[in-house]
Design a protein around this motif. Structure first.
Motif, PDB file in Angstrom:
ATOM      1  N   GLY A  52      51.243  39.353  47.426  1.00 41.17           N
ATOM      2  CA  GLY A  52      50.285  38.581  48.202  1.00 41.17           C
ATOM      3  C   GLY A  52      49.340  37.842  47.298  1.00 41.17           C
ATOM      4  N   THR A  53      48.343  37.234  47.898  1.00 38.51           N
ATOM      5  CA  THR A  53      47.333  36.502  47.151  1.00 38.51           C
ATOM      6  C   THR A  53      46.070  37.357  47.113  1.00 38.51           C
ATOM      7  OG1 THR A  53      48.268  34.403  47.863  1.00 38.51           O
ATOM      8  CG2 THR A  53      46.016  34.358  47.041  1.00 38.51           C
ATOM      9  N   TYR A  54      45.483  37.489  45.950  1.00 37.13           N
ATOM     10  CA  TYR A  54      44.299  38.311  45.749  1.00 37.13           C
ATOM     11  C   TYR A  54      43.171  37.449  45.197  1.00 37.13           C
ATOM     12  CZ  TYR A  54      47.274  42.302  46.552  1.00 37.13           C
ATOM     13  OH  TYR A  54      48.126  43.199  47.128  1.00 37.13           O
ATOM     14  N   LEU A  55      41.939  37.841  45.484  1.00 40.67           N
ATOM     15  CA  LEU A  55      40.771  37.133  44.994  1.00 40.67           C
ATOM     16  C   LEU A  55      40.269  37.817  43.734  1.00 40.67           C
ATOM     17  CD1 LEU A  55      38.578  34.946  45.485  1.00 40.67           C
ATOM     18  CD2 LEU A  55      37.266  36.727  46.640  1.00 40.67           C
ATOM     19  N   LEU A  56      40.048  37.033  42.690  1.00 45.38           N
ATOM     20  CA  LEU A  56      39.512  37.548  41.434  1.00 45.38           C
ATOM     21  C   LEU A  56      38.051  37.126  41.334  1.00 45.38           C
ATOM     22  CD1 LEU A  56      42.446  36.443  39.115  1.00 45.38           C
ATOM     23  CD2 LEU A  56      42.169  38.592  40.335  1.00 45.38           C
ATOM     24  N   ARG A  57      37.184  38.068  40.959  1.00 46.29           N
ATOM     25  CA  ARG A  57      35.755  37.778  40.829  1.00 46.29           C
ATOM     26  C   ARG A  57      35.299  38.263  39.462  1.00 46.29           C
ATOM     27  NH1 ARG A  57      30.872  37.882  44.494  1.00 46.29           N
ATOM     28  NH2 ARG A  57      29.236  38.790  43.217  1.00 46.29           N
ATOM     29  N   LEU A  58      34.754  37.353  38.669  1.00 44.70           N
ATOM     30  CA  LEU A  58      34.269  37.654  37.326  1.00 44.70           C
ATOM     31  C   LEU A  58      32.761  37.499  37.335  1.00 44.70           C
ATOM     32  CD1 LEU A  58      35.236  38.212  34.365  1.00 44.70           C
ATOM     33  CD2 LEU A  58      35.077  35.744  34.028  1.00 44.70           C
ATOM     34  N   GLU A  59      32.043  38.549  36.969  1.00 46.91           N
ATOM     35  CA  GLU A  59      30.582  38.521  37.002  1.00 46.91           C
ATOM     36  C   GLU A  59      30.039  39.051  35.676  1.00 46.91           C
ATOM     37  OE1 GLU A  59      26.944  40.210  39.763  1.00 46.91           O
ATOM     38  OE2 GLU A  59      29.009  40.602  40.336  1.00 46.91           O
ATOM     39  N   ASP A  60      29.146  38.266  35.053  1.00 49.34           N
ATOM     40  CA  ASP A  60      28.577  38.682  33.766  1.00 49.34           C
ATOM     41  C   ASP A  60      27.100  39.054  33.860  1.00 49.34           C
ATOM     42  OD1 ASP A  60      27.170  36.314  33.893  1.00 49.34           O
ATOM     43  OD2 ASP A  60      28.106  35.409  32.147  1.00 49.34           O
ATOM     44  N   GLY A  61      26.593  39.268  35.067  1.00 46.97           N
ATOM     45  CA  GLY A  61      25.195  39.612  35.253  1.00 46.97           C
ATOM     46  C   GLY A  61      24.334  38.413  35.607  1.00 46.97           C
ATOM     47  N   VAL A  62      24.812  37.217  35.290  1.00 51.50           N
ATOM     48  CA  VAL A  62      24.094  35.988  35.598  1.00 51.50           C
ATOM     49  C   VAL A  62      24.980  35.052  36.410  1.00 51.50           C
ATOM     50  CG1 VAL A  62      22.978  33.947  34.616  1.00 51.50           C
ATOM     51  CG2 VAL A  62      22.705  36.168  33.505  1.00 51.50           C
ATOM     52  N   THR A  63      26.215  34.891  35.977  1.00 53.36           N
ATOM     53  CA  THR A  63      27.147  33.956  36.584  1.00 53.36           C
ATOM     54  C   THR A  63      28.252  34.711  37.309  1.00 53.36           C
ATOM     55  OG1 THR A  63      26.740  32.444  34.758  1.00 53.36           O
ATOM     56  CG2 THR A  63      28.673  32.009  36.088  1.00 53.36           C
ATOM     57  N   VAL A  64      28.659  34.164  38.448  1.00 56.16           N
ATOM     58  CA  VAL A  64      29.786  34.728  39.197  1.00 56.16           C
ATOM     59  C   VAL A  64      30.827  33.634  39.361  1.00 56.16           C
ATOM     60  CG1 VAL A  64      30.557  35.693  41.381  1.00 56.16           C
ATOM     61  CG2 VAL A  64      28.314  36.316  40.464  1.00 56.16           C
ATOM     62  N   LEU A  65      32.056  33.921  38.968  1.00 55.88           N
ATOM     63  CA  LEU A  65      33.173  33.002  39.144  1.00 55.88           C
ATOM     64  C   LEU A  65      34.205  33.692  40.018  1.00 55.88           C
ATOM     65  CD1 LEU A  65      33.585  32.017  35.400  1.00 55.88           C
ATOM     66  CD2 LEU A  65      32.396  30.713  37.157  1.00 55.88           C
ATOM     67  N   ALA A  66      34.801  32.934  40.933  1.00 52.80           N
ATOM     68  CA  ALA A  66      35.823  33.518  41.801  1.00 52.80           C
ATOM     69  C   ALA A  66      36.973  32.534  41.933  1.00 52.80           C
ATOM     70  CB  ALA A  66      35.247  33.841  43.173  1.00 52.80           C
ATOM     71  N   ARG A  67      38.197  33.070  42.048  1.00 52.32           N
ATOM     72  CA  ARG A  67      39.378  32.237  42.304  1.00 52.32           C
ATOM     73  C   ARG A  67      40.475  33.107  42.882  1.00 52.32           C
ATOM     74  NH1 ARG A  67      43.856  31.356  38.393  1.00 52.32           N
ATOM     75  NH2 ARG A  67      43.991  33.311  37.331  1.00 52.32           N
ATOM     76  N   LYS A  68      41.461  32.466  43.462  1.00 54.03           N
ATOM     77  CA  LYS A  68      42.621  33.179  43.971  1.00 54.03           C
ATOM     78  C   LYS A  68      43.590  33.393  42.830  1.00 54.03           C
ATOM     79  CE  LYS A  68      42.502  31.451  48.664  1.00 54.03           C
ATOM     80  NZ  LYS A  68      43.204  30.661  49.675  1.00 54.03           N
ATOM     81  N   SER A  69      44.250  34.533  42.845  1.00 51.86           N
ATOM     82  CA  SER A  69      45.296  34.775  41.852  1.00 51.86           C
ATOM     83  C   SER A  69      46.582  34.114  42.316  1.00 51.86           C
ATOM     84  CB  SER A  69      45.527  36.274  41.688  1.00 51.86           C
ATOM     85  OG  SER A  69      46.254  36.779  42.784  1.00 51.86           O
ATOM     86  N   ALA A  70      47.487  33.997  41.399  1.00 51.24           N
ATOM     87  CA  ALA A  70      48.827  33.552  41.773  1.00 51.24           C
ATOM     88  C   ALA A  70      49.434  34.607  42.670  1.00 51.24           C
ATOM     89  CB  ALA A  70      49.678  33.355  40.520  1.00 51.24           C
ATOM     90  N   THR A  71      50.263  34.194  43.584  1.00 53.04           N
ATOM     91  CA  THR A  71      50.909  35.150  44.467  1.00 53.04           C
ATOM     92  C   THR A  71      51.825  36.045  43.643  1.00 53.04           C
ATOM     93  OG1 THR A  71      50.840  33.580  46.271  1.00 53.04           O
ATOM     94  CG2 THR A  71      52.380  35.392  46.486  1.00 53.04           C
ATOM     95  N   MET A  72      51.724  37.335  43.847  1.00 59.19           N
ATOM     96  CA  MET A  72      52.556  38.292  43.123  1.00 59.19           C
ATOM     97  C   MET A  72      53.817  38.529  43.927  1.00 59.19           C
ATOM     98  SD  MET A  72      49.690  40.942  41.830  1.00 59.19           S
ATOM     99  CE  MET A  72      50.952  41.877  40.990  1.00 59.19           C
ATOM    100  N   VAL A  73      54.939  38.517  43.256  1.00 56.86           N
ATOM    101  CA  VAL A  73      56.228  38.746  43.919  1.00 56.86           C
ATOM    102  C   VAL A  73      56.914  39.907  43.237  1.00 56.86           C
ATOM    103  CG1 VAL A  73      58.449  37.739  44.504  1.00 56.86           C
ATOM    104  CG2 VAL A  73      56.408  36.303  44.480  1.00 56.86           C
ATOM    105  N   ARG A  74      57.383  40.846  44.015  1.00 55.58           N
ATOM    106  CA  ARG A  74      58.105  42.002  43.451  1.00 55.58           C
ATOM    107  C   ARG A  74      59.569  41.865  43.779  1.00 55.58           C
ATOM    108  NH1 ARG A  74      54.003  44.445  41.696  1.00 55.58           N
ATOM    109  NH2 ARG A  74      52.270  45.085  42.941  1.00 55.58           N
TER     110      ARG A  74
END
Length: 74
Positions: A52-74
């Protein structure tokens, strides 16, 4: 391919969190200020997650970045 890589650069070390489509956090890990992190499709308990598609969130204490991951296929 059940893996996806994330490339990032922040001014300071950060925390990377992964959320499923329902908004539940399934994985969280500290990461250095810059680099690459590869996700193997597992949650914090080591269980394989469904494709599926998952949301990635990167936070360094000041800045927050978010994006969708590539769809994972098994």
């Amino acid at each position: 391919n059940p893996r996806t890589s994330v490339f990032f650069a922040t001014p300071r070390p950060a925390r990377l969190a992964i959320y499923d489509p329902r908004g539940r956090r399934v994985r969280q890990t500290p990461v250095p200020a810059a680099g690459e992190w590869t996700w193997d499709g597992r949650d914090d308990g080591g269980r394989l997650l469904p494709s599926g598609t998952y949301l990635l969130r990167l936070e360094d204490g000041v800045t927050v970045l978010a994006r969708k991951s590539a769809t994972m296929v098994r």
